[in-house]
Design an enzyme around this catalytic site. Structure first.
Site, PDB file in Angstrom:
ATOM      1  N   SER A 134       0.800  -1.229   0.000  1.00 52.43           N
ATOM      2  CA  SER A 134       0.000   0.000   0.000  1.00 52.43           C
ATOM      3  C   SER A 134       0.832   1.279   0.000  1.00 52.43           C
ATOM      4  CB  SER A 134      -0.971  -0.012   1.189  1.00 52.43           C
ATOM      5  OG  SER A 134      -1.933  -1.019   1.009  1.00 52.43           O
ATOM      6  N   LYS A 137      -9.643  -5.644  10.635  1.00 60.58           N
ATOM      7  CA  LYS A 137     -10.759  -4.986   9.942  1.00 60.58           C
ATOM      8  C   LYS A 137     -12.044  -4.961  10.781  1.00 60.58           C
ATOM      9  CE  LYS A 137      -9.020  -5.864   5.297  1.00 60.58           C
ATOM     10  NZ  LYS A 137      -9.314  -6.311   3.935  1.00 60.58           N
ATOM     11  N   ASN A 142     -11.944  -1.216   6.087  1.00 63.10           N
ATOM     12  CA  ASN A 142     -10.546  -1.214   5.634  1.00 63.10           C
ATOM     13  C   ASN A 142     -10.018   0.197   5.430  1.00 63.10           C
ATOM     14  OD1 ASN A 142     -11.699  -0.414   3.195  1.00 63.10           O
ATOM     15  ND2 ASN A 142     -10.254  -1.590   1.973  1.00 63.10           N
ATOM     16  N   ASP A 185     -13.080  -2.686  -0.250  1.00 64.05           N
ATOM     17  CA  ASP A 185     -12.644  -3.958  -0.841  1.00 64.05           C
ATOM     18  C   ASP A 185     -13.597  -4.453  -1.938  1.00 64.05           C
ATOM     19  OD1 ASP A 185     -10.318  -4.308   0.659  1.00 64.05           O
ATOM     20  OD2 ASP A 185     -11.394  -5.270   2.307  1.00 64.05           O
ATOM     21  N   ALA A 224     -16.279 -18.242   3.280  1.00 67.28           N
ATOM     22  CA  ALA A 224     -17.375 -17.551   3.961  1.00 67.28           C
ATOM     23  C   ALA A 224     -16.850 -16.784   5.170  1.00 67.28           C
ATOM     24  CB  ALA A 224     -18.455 -18.549   4.372  1.00 67.28           C
ATOM     25  N   GLY A 257     -14.306 -13.349   6.602  1.00 66.04           N
ATOM     26  CA  GLY A 257     -14.392 -11.905   6.460  1.00 66.04           C
ATOM     27  C   GLY A 257     -14.141 -11.422   5.043  1.00 66.04           C
ATOM     28  N   ASN A 315     -18.440 -23.090   0.999  1.00 59.91           N
ATOM     29  CA  ASN A 315     -17.439 -23.062   2.061  1.00 59.91           C
ATOM     30  C   ASN A 315     -17.232 -24.449   2.633  1.00 59.91           C
ATOM     31  OD1 ASN A 315     -15.682 -21.455   3.693  1.00 59.91           O
ATOM     32  ND2 ASN A 315     -17.056 -21.819   5.416  1.00 59.91           N
ATOM     33  N   THR A 321     -16.869 -25.272   5.704  1.00 58.74           N
ATOM     34  CA  THR A 321     -17.899 -25.394   6.744  1.00 58.74           C
ATOM     35  C   THR A 321     -19.207 -24.885   6.149  1.00 58.74           C
ATOM     36  OG1 THR A 321     -16.163 -24.849   8.331  1.00 58.74           O
ATOM     37  CG2 THR A 321     -18.443 -24.866   9.153  1.00 58.74           C
TER      38      THR A 321
END
Ligand code: ATR
Length: 268
Positions: A16, A65, A86, A101, A127, A129, A150, A152
């Protein structure tokens, strides 16, 4: 000079500062932008101190975040949907939290890669963040269906349920994603953890694009598999630059040109 930072842990690898230095040169803005390493549990104190000492804005990366979301006194609608922040900026004495994002991903997909996703089938892998932050922006493109898959399964179902009002979205286990997707986005942390991502066959429709939200070596395992299955493949470097451009716009009121910056980072 107005001071900006990226806060994370680790943060030494963050690109960044280089991106924002290029944006500043290009737009004639006079800013400083540095890395701020913060220990787990110390985010709120460190961020408040930065702003109290005159800091103007911050990018926030892993693992802070959600802490940044909690710290923000005001939040944009897209930060609320993402459940994470963010980008922080001082506004009228309050700390405003935004999330760029999702907009960065969508801009890379549509403006840079030229994808038209209305009526198309999109698969989002993961699934956590990172996935959550891009669900609403992807649904805003009006795909025929967004499947969130996902490891899970319950987490994918819960995430799909949370966004049911925003478009056609379903949650599934990784083994039951369905087939024939026009776009497959990897938002899992499997490869950054050095773990294999087990995917079923038949994921890609003819002419499909595979996109990894990570960039560089972390994106390679998923993208190599996708290429071998006939898909066009892109890592998330463009998303990184585009989310930075959205932050820069919020901070400085100017939208930088991104193409040359993406090319320069790729060449480096
Ligand atoms: P982030 O904020 O980066 O998304 P996270 O909230 O820890 O981090 O989520 C990581 C995501 O990567 C999750 O979707 C996780 O799946 P689980 O919910 O089943 O844990 C996924 N993930 C991590 N390692 C994985 C692996 N080896 N195979 C498949 N999925 C993996």
């Amino acid at each position: 000079m107005d001071r900006y930072v990226v806060i994370g842990n680790p943060v030494a690898h963050s690109r960044s500062p280089e991106i924002h230095a290029r944006f500043a040169r290009q737009t004639g803005e006079s800013i400083t932008y540095e890395r701020l390493l913060v220990e787990p549990g110390d985010f709120a104190r460190a961020a408040r101190e930065f702003f109290a000492s005159g800091g103007r804005g911050a990018n926030v990366t892993l693992p802070f975040k959600v802490d940044a979301f909690a710290l923000a006194q005001e939040r944009t609608a897209r930060a609320g949907q993402a459940g994470a922040v963010n980008t922080l900026v001082m506004r009228g004495g309050d700390i405003l939290g935004d999330n760029t994002d999702g907009a960065g991903l969508v801009r890379d997909l549509t403006a840079n890669l030229g994808l038209a996703l209305a009526g198309k089938r999109i698969l989002l892998l993961g699934a956590g963040g990172a996935a959550r932050g891009v669900v609403a922006p992807l649904l805003a493109l009006s795909p025929a269906m967004l499947v969130i898959a996902n490891r899970t399964r319950e987490r994918a179902r819960e995430l799909a349920h949370a966004f049911a009002a925003a478009g056609r979205v379903e949650g599934a286990g990784l083994e039951a994603t369905g087939e024939g997707f026009d776009l497959v986005v990897n938002a899992t942390s499997a490869s950054t953890r050095g773990e294999p991502l087990e995917l079923p066959g038949g994921l890609f429709a003819r002419g499909a694009t595979a996109y990894d939200m990570a960039y560089g070596d972390s994106a390679l395992p998923f993208l190599e598999g996708a290429r071998a299955a006939g898909a066009r493949a892109s890592d998330g470097l463009g998303m990184l630059v585009e989310q930075a451009a959205e932050s820069f716009l919020l901070w400085r009121g100017k939208r930088p040109e991104t193409a040359a910056v993406i090319a320069a980072l790729r060449a480096a």
